[in-house]
Structures are given as C-alpha cells and as structure tokens.
Design a protein around this motif. Structure first.
Motif, PDB file in Angstrom:
ATOM      1  N   LEU A  42       0.841  -1.207   0.000  1.00 31.98           N
ATOM      2  CA  LEU A  42       0.000   0.000   0.000  1.00 31.98           C
ATOM      3  C   LEU A  42       0.874   1.254   0.000  1.00 31.98           C
ATOM      4  CD1 LEU A  42      -2.747  -1.185   2.511  1.00 31.98           C
ATOM      5  CD2 LEU A  42      -3.038  -0.849   0.043  1.00 31.98           C
ATOM      6  N   ALA A  43       1.983   1.223   0.731  1.00 30.36           N
ATOM      7  CA  ALA A  43       2.894   2.373   0.779  1.00 30.36           C
ATOM      8  C   ALA A  43       3.500   2.667  -0.585  1.00 30.36           C
ATOM      9  CB  ALA A  43       3.993   2.137   1.811  1.00 30.36           C
ATOM     10  N   ALA A  44       3.627   1.647  -1.422  1.00 31.48           N
ATOM     11  CA  ALA A  44       4.144   1.857  -2.786  1.00 31.48           C
ATOM     12  C   ALA A  44       3.225   2.774  -3.592  1.00 31.48           C
ATOM     13  CB  ALA A  44       4.323   0.523  -3.497  1.00 31.48           C
ATOM     14  N   TYR A  45       1.977   2.911  -3.153  1.00 32.61           N
ATOM     15  CA  TYR A  45       1.012   3.833  -3.780  1.00 32.61           C
ATOM     16  C   TYR A  45       0.844   5.097  -2.937  1.00 32.61           C
ATOM     17  CZ  TYR A  45      -0.165   0.348  -7.227  1.00 32.61           C
ATOM     18  OH  TYR A  45      -0.103  -0.545  -8.278  1.00 32.61           O
ATOM     19  N   ASP A  46       1.818   5.360  -2.073  1.00 31.61           N
ATOM     20  CA  ASP A  46       1.831   6.535  -1.196  1.00 31.61           C
ATOM     21  C   ASP A  46       0.668   6.550  -0.206  1.00 31.61           C
ATOM     22  OD1 ASP A  46       4.168   7.572  -2.368  1.00 31.61           O
ATOM     23  OD2 ASP A  46       2.978   8.426  -4.007  1.00 31.61           O
ATOM     24  N   LEU A  47       0.193   5.379   0.175  1.00 34.83           N
ATOM     25  CA  LEU A  47      -0.865   5.288   1.175  1.00 34.83           C
ATOM     26  C   LEU A  47      -0.246   5.117   2.555  1.00 34.83           C
ATOM     27  CD1 LEU A  47      -3.330   2.879  -0.668  1.00 34.83           C
ATOM     28  CD2 LEU A  47      -3.411   5.371  -0.556  1.00 34.83           C
ATOM     29  N   VAL A  48      -0.825   5.783   3.533  1.00 36.08           N
ATOM     30  CA  VAL A  48      -0.407   5.660   4.931  1.00 36.08           C
ATOM     31  C   VAL A  48      -1.426   4.777   5.624  1.00 36.08           C
ATOM     32  CG1 VAL A  48      -0.105   6.924   7.105  1.00 36.08           C
ATOM     33  CG2 VAL A  48       0.690   7.922   4.946  1.00 36.08           C
ATOM     34  N   VAL A  49      -0.952   3.840   6.443  1.00 33.18           N
ATOM     35  CA  VAL A  49      -1.837   2.949   7.182  1.00 33.18           C
ATOM     36  C   VAL A  49      -1.764   3.302   8.658  1.00 33.18           C
ATOM     37  CG1 VAL A  49      -2.368   0.560   7.781  1.00 33.18           C
ATOM     38  CG2 VAL A  49      -1.485   1.112   5.491  1.00 33.18           C
ATOM     39  N   LEU A  50      -2.922   3.621   9.238  1.00 30.50           N
ATOM     40  CA  LEU A  50      -3.039   3.782  10.686  1.00 30.50           C
ATOM     41  C   LEU A  50      -3.714   2.527  11.214  1.00 30.50           C
ATOM     42  CD1 LEU A  50      -4.331   7.461  11.141  1.00 30.50           C
ATOM     43  CD2 LEU A  50      -1.987   6.620  11.274  1.00 30.50           C
ATOM     44  N   ARG A  51      -3.129   1.921  12.240  1.00 31.16           N
ATOM     45  CA  ARG A  51      -3.679   0.699  12.807  1.00 31.16           C
ATOM     46  C   ARG A  51      -4.136   0.930  14.238  1.00 31.16           C
ATOM     47  NH1 ARG A  51      -3.171  -3.907  10.411  1.00 31.16           N
ATOM     48  NH2 ARG A  51      -2.020  -3.924   8.461  1.00 31.16           N
ATOM     49  N   PHE A  52      -5.305   0.374  14.522  1.00 29.63           N
ATOM     50  CA  PHE A  52      -5.844   0.389  15.877  1.00 29.63           C
ATOM     51  C   PHE A  52      -6.324  -1.022  16.188  1.00 29.63           C
ATOM     52  CE2 PHE A  52      -6.709   4.529  13.930  1.00 29.63           C
ATOM     53  CZ  PHE A  52      -6.048   5.363  14.808  1.00 29.63           C
ATOM     54  N   THR A  53      -6.366  -1.354  17.456  1.00 32.65           N
ATOM     55  CA  THR A  53      -6.944  -2.637  17.833  1.00 32.65           C
ATOM     56  C   THR A  53      -8.449  -2.458  18.017  1.00 32.65           C
ATOM     57  OG1 THR A  53      -6.680  -2.298  20.209  1.00 32.65           O
ATOM     58  CG2 THR A  53      -4.827  -3.350  19.026  1.00 32.65           C
ATOM     59  N   GLU A  54      -9.144  -3.557  17.908  1.00 30.26           N
ATOM     60  CA  GLU A  54     -10.591  -3.556  18.164  1.00 30.26           C
ATOM     61  C   GLU A  54     -10.857  -2.997  19.571  1.00 30.26           C
ATOM     62  OE1 GLU A  54     -14.714  -4.651  17.444  1.00 30.26           O
ATOM     63  OE2 GLU A  54     -13.045  -4.593  16.048  1.00 30.26           O
TER      64      GLU A  54
END
Length: 128
Positions: free
Chosen positions: A89-101
């Motif tokens: 996903l980062a290869a498309y300049d997307l940032v991922v924010l992760r949270f737990t349930e």
C-alpha cells in the motif's frame, strides 16, 4: 482534487460487500464517527478493495487507510502478512493507521485524536 487510481482485484467486490454487512463492533463504532464527512469534511469508505486487499476504512483525499486489528491479530505485534500489505500500500503513497478492536471500543477519544492529528499534519490545504 483528482483521484489517484489504485488498482484492485475485482473479484474482491462481493466479499467487501459481505464484510460491510458483517462488520465488527469496532468497525461500526469508528465508521459512525467518520461517515458522512464528519471528520473535517473528508470522505471515508469502508471495506474498500485496494490491490489484492480489502481495507477497513479508506480516504482517497488523504491517501489514508485505517485498519482495525481484531481477533485474528496479535495486539502486540503486526504479522508478516500485515507488514507486506502495508509495504504494498505504501508503494502507492498510502499511509496505514492501525488500531486494535479494543482501542476503538474502549478509547475512541484517542483513536479519533490520532486520526485528527494525521489529518491536521497531512490533510489538503484549506480543507476544514
């Protein structure tokens, strides 16, 4: 702002629809806070196919993916599959924010604050 075209596996569309209908409580709670452009006017989509994945929440204007890690994830570490997914996903300049349930269910204020801080730091100029 023109949308960046991110390819996706079209065979995932039906599964994404099923996931939208079978969302976890955390996904529903966070979606209720982000839908209808409630967060600074940004448009979020849920269970969105991107590449060969279905991401929990996606905002094309921010190049932002939000993942809510639930029962299939360790709360302390990200799996190798998640790392690979994030890199693709980062290869498309997307940032991922992760949270737990659990974070989403029990600490929504800080989850929203994290998303808000990301928007204030990286959001489009003049968008409020």
């Amino acid at each position: 702002m023109p949308r960046k075209i991110i390819p996706y596996n079209t065979s995932l569309k039906q599964f994404a629809r099923k996931l939208r209908n079978d969302s976890t409580l955390g996904e529903v709670l966070l979606w209720n806070e982000l839908k209808d452009k409630q967060m600074y006017g940004y448009d979020f989509h849920r269970q969105k196919p991107l590449l060969n994945y279905i991401v929990d929440l996606y905002c094309y204007e921010l190049d932002l993916v939000i993942e809510i890690d639930g029962q299939y994830h360790s709360y302390e570490e990200i799996s190798n599959a998640d790392v690979l997914r994030d890199e693709e996903l980062a290869a498309y300049d997307l940032v991922v924010l992760r949270f737990t349930e659990r974070e989403v269910r029990k600490d929504m204020v800080n989850v929203l604050r994290t998303i808000e801080n990301h928007i204030l730091e990286h959001g489009a100029k003049g968008k409020k």
